[in-house]
Design a protein around this motif. Sequence first.
Motif, PDB file in Angstrom:
ATOM      1  N   PRO A 159      -5.031  14.835   9.573  1.00  0.00           N
ATOM      2  CA  PRO A 159      -4.537  13.456   9.738  1.00  0.00           C
ATOM      3  C   PRO A 159      -3.708  12.980   8.556  1.00  0.00           C
ATOM      4  CG  PRO A 159      -6.844  13.424   9.160  1.00  0.00           C
ATOM      5  CD  PRO A 159      -6.486  14.871   9.335  1.00  0.00           C
ATOM      6  N   TYR A 160      -2.856  11.976   8.802  1.00  0.00           N
ATOM      7  CA  TYR A 160      -1.897  11.505   7.805  1.00  0.00           C
ATOM      8  C   TYR A 160      -2.299  10.143   7.237  1.00  0.00           C
ATOM      9  CZ  TYR A 160       1.658  15.106   8.397  1.00  0.00           C
ATOM     10  OH  TYR A 160       2.340  16.294   8.391  1.00  0.00           O
ATOM     11  N   THR A 161      -1.949   9.959   5.951  1.00  0.00           N
ATOM     12  CA  THR A 161      -2.073   8.648   5.311  1.00  0.00           C
ATOM     13  C   THR A 161      -0.692   8.228   4.832  1.00  0.00           C
ATOM     14  OG1 THR A 161      -3.202   7.369   3.592  1.00  0.00           O
ATOM     15  CG2 THR A 161      -2.622   9.632   3.053  1.00  0.00           C
ATOM     16  N   LEU A 162      -0.425   6.917   4.799  1.00  0.00           N
ATOM     17  CA  LEU A 162       0.911   6.392   4.521  1.00  0.00           C
ATOM     18  C   LEU A 162       0.883   5.413   3.364  1.00  0.00           C
ATOM     19  CD1 LEU A 162       1.852   5.454   8.207  1.00  0.00           C
ATOM     20  CD2 LEU A 162       2.233   7.653   7.096  1.00  0.00           C
ATOM     21  N   ASP A 163       2.065   5.257   2.734  1.00  0.00           N
ATOM     22  CA  ASP A 163       2.236   4.212   1.717  1.00  0.00           C
ATOM     23  C   ASP A 163       3.708   3.831   1.661  1.00  0.00           C
ATOM     24  OD1 ASP A 163       1.225   2.481  -0.358  1.00  0.00           O
ATOM     25  OD2 ASP A 163       2.320   3.729  -1.776  1.00  0.00           O
ATOM     26  N   PHE A 164       3.972   2.516   1.513  1.00  0.00           N
ATOM     27  CA  PHE A 164       5.343   2.007   1.437  1.00  0.00           C
ATOM     28  C   PHE A 164       5.620   1.481   0.037  1.00  0.00           C
ATOM     29  CE2 PHE A 164       4.305   1.556   5.958  1.00  0.00           C
ATOM     30  CZ  PHE A 164       5.429   2.120   6.545  1.00  0.00           C
ATOM     31  N   THR A 165       6.889   1.501  -0.356  1.00  0.00           N
ATOM     32  CA  THR A 165       7.285   0.848  -1.598  1.00  0.00           C
ATOM     33  C   THR A 165       7.234  -0.667  -1.394  1.00  0.00           C
ATOM     34  OG1 THR A 165       9.604   0.969  -0.924  1.00  0.00           O
ATOM     35  CG2 THR A 165       8.768   2.758  -2.318  1.00  0.00           C
ATOM     36  N   SER A 166       7.317  -1.411  -2.495  1.00  0.00           N
ATOM     37  CA  SER A 166       7.213  -2.871  -2.403  1.00  0.00           C
ATOM     38  C   SER A 166       8.372  -3.482  -1.630  1.00  0.00           C
ATOM     39  CB  SER A 166       7.143  -3.486  -3.806  1.00  0.00           C
ATOM     40  OG  SER A 166       8.289  -3.116  -4.557  1.00  0.00           O
ATOM     41  N   SER A 167       9.519  -2.787  -1.555  1.00  0.00           N
ATOM     42  CA  SER A 167      10.661  -3.300  -0.797  1.00  0.00           C
ATOM     43  C   SER A 167      10.623  -2.866   0.658  1.00  0.00           C
ATOM     44  CB  SER A 167      11.967  -2.813  -1.432  1.00  0.00           C
ATOM     45  OG  SER A 167      12.064  -1.403  -1.348  1.00  0.00           O
ATOM     46  N   GLY A 168       9.766  -1.920   1.024  1.00  0.00           N
ATOM     47  CA  GLY A 168       9.687  -1.428   2.389  1.00  0.00           C
ATOM     48  C   GLY A 168      10.766  -0.430   2.754  1.00  0.00           C
ATOM     49  N   ARG A 169      11.583  -0.027   1.785  1.00  0.00           N
ATOM     50  CA  ARG A 169      12.709   0.882   2.070  1.00  0.00           C
ATOM     51  C   ARG A 169      12.226   2.326   2.244  1.00  0.00           C
ATOM     52  NH1 ARG A 169      18.303   1.430   0.434  1.00  0.00           N
ATOM     53  NH2 ARG A 169      18.995   3.381   1.377  1.00  0.00           N
ATOM     54  N   TYR A 170      11.230   2.732   1.458  1.00  0.00           N
ATOM     55  CA  TYR A 170      10.786   4.126   1.472  1.00  0.00           C
ATOM     56  C   TYR A 170       9.320   4.218   1.874  1.00  0.00           C
ATOM     57  CZ  TYR A 170      15.087   4.795  -1.160  1.00  0.00           C
ATOM     58  OH  TYR A 170      16.406   4.793  -1.548  1.00  0.00           O
TER      59      TYR A 170
END
Length: 537
Positions: A119-130
Amino acid sequence: MGAKQENGDPEDILPPLEQELSHELDMKVKKYLRGEGADLEVLKDKKLKGQLYTRENLYGTSAKTAAKTEKWLLPSAGGYLEAEGIEKTWRIKQDTIGSEVDISSAKNQYDIVLPDFGPYTLDFTSSGRYMAAAGRKGHLAVVDMKNMSLIKEIQVRETVRDVVFLHNEMFFAAAQKKYPYIYNRDGVELHCLKEHGAVTRLQFLKNHFLLASINKYGQLRYQDVTMGEMIGNFRTGLGRTDVMQANPFNGVVALGHSGGTVSMWKPTSAVPLVKMLCHPGPITAMAFHPDGHLMATSGKERKIKIWDVRKFEVLQTIRGHAKTLDFSQKGLLAAGTGSFVQIFGDFSGSRNYSRYMGHSIVKGYQIRKVAFRPYEDVLGIGHSMGWSSILIPGSGEPNFDTWLANPFETTKQRREKEIHSLLDKLPPETIMLDPSKIGTVKSAKKKEKPTKKEMEADLETAVEAAKGTAMKKKTKGRNKPSKIAVKKKEIVERAKKPFLDQQMVEEEKVAKKKRKIGEEIALPTALQRFARKKATT
């Protein structure tokens, strides 16, 4: 045609369009004003009246500035799904939403199927771009969400438990089988943090440049990523945990334990700031509201609780189970379990969450992580067969501040922002439950009660001072030694009196307390005949 102001001056006549804009600004000013203004006419002190008048004017000016900023610089307004008649918003499917939105928003609906690495876990940068995605079986990927292009993917060939971006998209940390590693954007390994051990969860405090980790032995560590210094290393003493979340308001790290408790930590204290019992069983998930005042927890007893962190009390209990929780920028709460995601919303502003939307992925997929994408109405779902993205109207902040997070920043802007953030880096000592106390005057401590030895020392000092008192020389016949001795004895007794009175008061308090305790202790029925009877008058 025009409208005349109340003063009736011809120069103040406004055209209809400007009158409408002025009325709209007045409505926005009322939203930002701090209640009704104080009645200063009743004050007699001219100095105080002038100071308060200046402060009231300052409040009014700041409210007008905020209203103009909202009017001209924040043109976009967030919206939510609205149902008609007996229709319910949680019954609206993603296919229906996708057919009604524009092309750029429809691109955010997709499913990436990678059955061999989940299974996968996710994380976004504070700007949501990456976005960084980490598969349990060693797959790491960095994706540009604006262009929907893969920047880099690597296979580390060992277990990956968590992934988190550091201060920008150029660096990310991955919690692998034995140690956490730091990689750059191109997938090059930069550091191996062996001191952390086998880490289960990672959190990055961007204002303090601290990487926090909790390993499988229950050890919490804080490391400064700018200098590499280990700031804190504490044993929680509450066993292994894989529930960890940082409060964005004050930087306090919260851990959820198997005993149902939540402990809150800061890097300068070896003991938890708060330890609160939230659930009767193990805690499965936890999330903080962006304003830092609300906390959501989920337990094995199939209940989700909304807490007020300022008063540490439950505001609402929602029936349902959640393996992962996340708050959006606008306050929506996503809860994922099994192959179903529920979204709750507080639309009345009374901190009362109700069902807003729901989404079912393919039956058999097991959700591991849900994460809202900043500045977009998008929810990322990491599951056992890859990751998915769905549209959640009203979840993202419609207006972004380029000084804080710019989804369209250039390389030069990113470099300048990195330098500014390093200059503005906060020391670990600023992490506390109430950061508003920083810069205020520390209140004086209450005077501690003197000990018995200190009272005896003060008594001896007072007696010595009384004995050394110089006696006034009087006329012949009135300066006899016997009279002088009596006089000195009176002075010594007078010096002793305050201490003796205080001692008697303390003894009376102790005796009264003992008497009260003795009265409260009731003897068993079989022993009451041996009790001392009270004298009757």
